[in-house]
Design a protein around this motif. Structure first.
Motif, PDB file in Angstrom:
ATOM      1  N   PRO A  24     -71.410 101.936 -12.104  1.00  0.00           N
ATOM      2  CA  PRO A  24     -71.468 103.144 -13.125  1.00  0.00           C
ATOM      3  C   PRO A  24     -73.027 103.297 -13.535  1.00  0.00           C
ATOM      4  O   PRO A  24     -73.698 102.002 -13.124  1.00  0.00           O
ATOM      5  N   VAL A  25     -73.269 104.216 -14.186  1.00  0.00           N
ATOM      6  CA  VAL A  25     -74.021 105.265 -14.712  1.00  0.00           C
ATOM      7  C   VAL A  25     -73.960 105.065 -16.113  1.00  0.00           C
ATOM      8  O   VAL A  25     -72.547 105.604 -16.521  1.00  0.00           O
ATOM      9  N   ARG A  26     -74.856 104.946 -16.869  1.00  0.00           N
ATOM     10  CA  ARG A  26     -74.565 105.058 -18.344  1.00  0.00           C
ATOM     11  C   ARG A  26     -76.117 106.180 -18.862  1.00  0.00           C
ATOM     12  O   ARG A  26     -77.376 105.895 -18.026  1.00  0.00           O
ATOM     13  N   ARG A  27     -76.122 106.485 -19.797  1.00  0.00           N
ATOM     14  CA  ARG A  27     -77.005 107.456 -20.309  1.00  0.00           C
ATOM     15  C   ARG A  27     -78.772 106.554 -20.971  1.00  0.00           C
ATOM     16  O   ARG A  27     -78.066 105.177 -21.172  1.00  0.00           O
ATOM     17  N   TYR A  28     -79.738 106.776 -20.879  1.00  0.00           N
ATOM     18  CA  TYR A  28     -80.902 106.127 -21.489  1.00  0.00           C
ATOM     19  C   TYR A  28     -81.867 106.469 -22.165  1.00  0.00           C
ATOM     20  O   TYR A  28     -82.381 107.813 -21.573  1.00  0.00           O
ATOM     21  N   ASP A  29     -81.828 105.816 -22.986  1.00  0.00           N
ATOM     22  CA  ASP A  29     -82.500 106.661 -24.387  1.00  0.00           C
ATOM     23  C   ASP A  29     -84.420 106.013 -24.280  1.00  0.00           C
ATOM     24  O   ASP A  29     -83.915 104.977 -25.191  1.00  0.00           O
ATOM     25  N   GLU A  33     -85.386 103.013 -26.778  1.00  0.00           N
ATOM     26  CA  GLU A  33     -85.531 101.545 -26.379  1.00  0.00           C
ATOM     27  C   GLU A  33     -87.158 101.459 -27.043  1.00  0.00           C
ATOM     28  O   GLU A  33     -87.586  99.825 -27.673  1.00  0.00           O
ATOM     29  N   ASP A 312     -74.563  91.646 -11.033  1.00  0.00           N
ATOM     30  CA  ASP A 312     -73.495  92.852 -10.412  1.00  0.00           C
ATOM     31  C   ASP A 312     -74.278  93.428  -9.167  1.00  0.00           C
ATOM     32  O   ASP A 312     -73.229  93.825  -8.524  1.00  0.00           O
TER      33      ASP A 312
END
Length: 317
Positions: A24-29, A33, A312
């Motif tokens: 899975p891939v998610r957006r990273y800000d 952070e 994971d």
């Protein structure tokens, strides 16, 4: 014809880091952070510290000791004059008291460095500070001119008289042959109660000084200072090495050092400090050698906790 060795392509195929990620891939800000990590967490820490931080108690002074427990101050001063206090009989690095060091068989680590901080309790804690007064007591000359045996007789008699006096009150000591000892202890008590002793006892003649060794040793020889530590849960049998003032949690990484002092034979051993140091040295060396100890180094294979933590990763692998 390719000149790449066959084993290179095999390594590439088996290199997990070089494979494309198919999970899975998610957006990273990153900015979000950073804002949370610095601003939000910082505000939470500052807010909690206002209610949960350890108290900032003022330093204990000789003046405070003399004012709050004058009987203990006089009794301790008498012990310093007679050479019977803890500091006077400690051995290196303060003095050369015979049989005072902690040993482990023939090993005497305490004596290796020698007397690096020489302290003569009678002179450094009593006579020398009193000599700095504008009008030094005449008792100083009497004390300095007397032989060592006479000094011991005076201090022993006065110490016994103090112990027998009601509430150990110096003012209620029975008459006896105490020489200049009552005058010396009384003058030092007055000097301490006036606040002059705190600066003088550290480094006579020095305007600036950051060495508090003498004052702390003098305080520690009495019962007033250890009593304060006991009330704040800071003594060794209260796991004090892990606490800050008021039983607040302190240096948790020191729990292993403090643990040994709570159990036998260490809790009652006269050389407990040396025993604990040796044990911690052995354990530290063993920890460094874990990768080379057969059986121990294989524990992660037999107890694969890391697979649970990185589940994971291993699920996709």
């Amino acid at each position: 014809m390719s000149t790449t060795p066959p084993n290179v392509s095999v390594r590439k195929r088996n290199d997990v880091a070089s494979r494309p990620w198919r999970g899975p891939v998610r957006r990273y800000d990153l900015f979000k952070e950073l804002s949370v990590g610095i601003v939000v967490v910082g505000l939470v820490i500052v807010g909690l510290s206002a209610f949960l931080s350890s108290p900032d108690d003022p330093s204990v002074t000789l003046r405070q000791w003399a004012h709050s427990a004058p009987a203990d101050f006089v009794a301790t001063t008498t012990a310093e004059l007679g050479g019977t206090s803890t500091t006077a009989m400690y051995g290196p690095p303060y003095n050369s008291t015979p049989d005072a060091t902690q040993t482990l068989g023939p090993i005497d680590l305490q004596s290796l460095s020698g007397v690096r901080i020489p302290i003569d309790t009678a002179n450094d804690f009593v006579i020398e500070p009193l000599s700095t007064l504008p009008s030094p007591p005449v008792a100083i000359r009497i004390w300095n001119s007397a032989p060592e045996t006479q000094r011991t007789t005076w201090t022993s008699a006065y110490a016994a008289a103090l112990a027998a006096a009601p509430k150990n009150d110096p003012g209620k000591v029975a008459a006896g042959e105490y020489g200049p000892v009552p005058a010396l202890t009384g003058a030092l008590l007055q000097m301490a109660d006036g606040g002059a002793l705190d600066n003088v006892i550290q480094a006579p003649g020095a305007f600036y000084n950051m060495d508090y060794t003498r004052g702390i040793l003098f305080l520690g020889d009495g019962t007033y200072f250890p009593g304060l530590a006991d009330a704040q849960h800071l003594t060794g049998d209260q796991w004090g090495v892990m606490n800050e003032t008021g039983n607040y949690p302190g240096q948790s990484w020191l729990w292993l050092f403090s643990f040994w002092y709570q159990i036998e034979p260490f809790s009652s051993a006269p050389n407990a400090d040396l025993l604990v140091v040796v044990i911690m040295l052995v354990l530290s060396v063993a920890l460094m050698l874990v990768p080379f100890i057969p059986g121990v180094r294989s524990l992660p294979k037999w107890i694969p906790v890391h697979r649970l933590i990185w589940r994971d990763y291993y699920r996709h692998k």
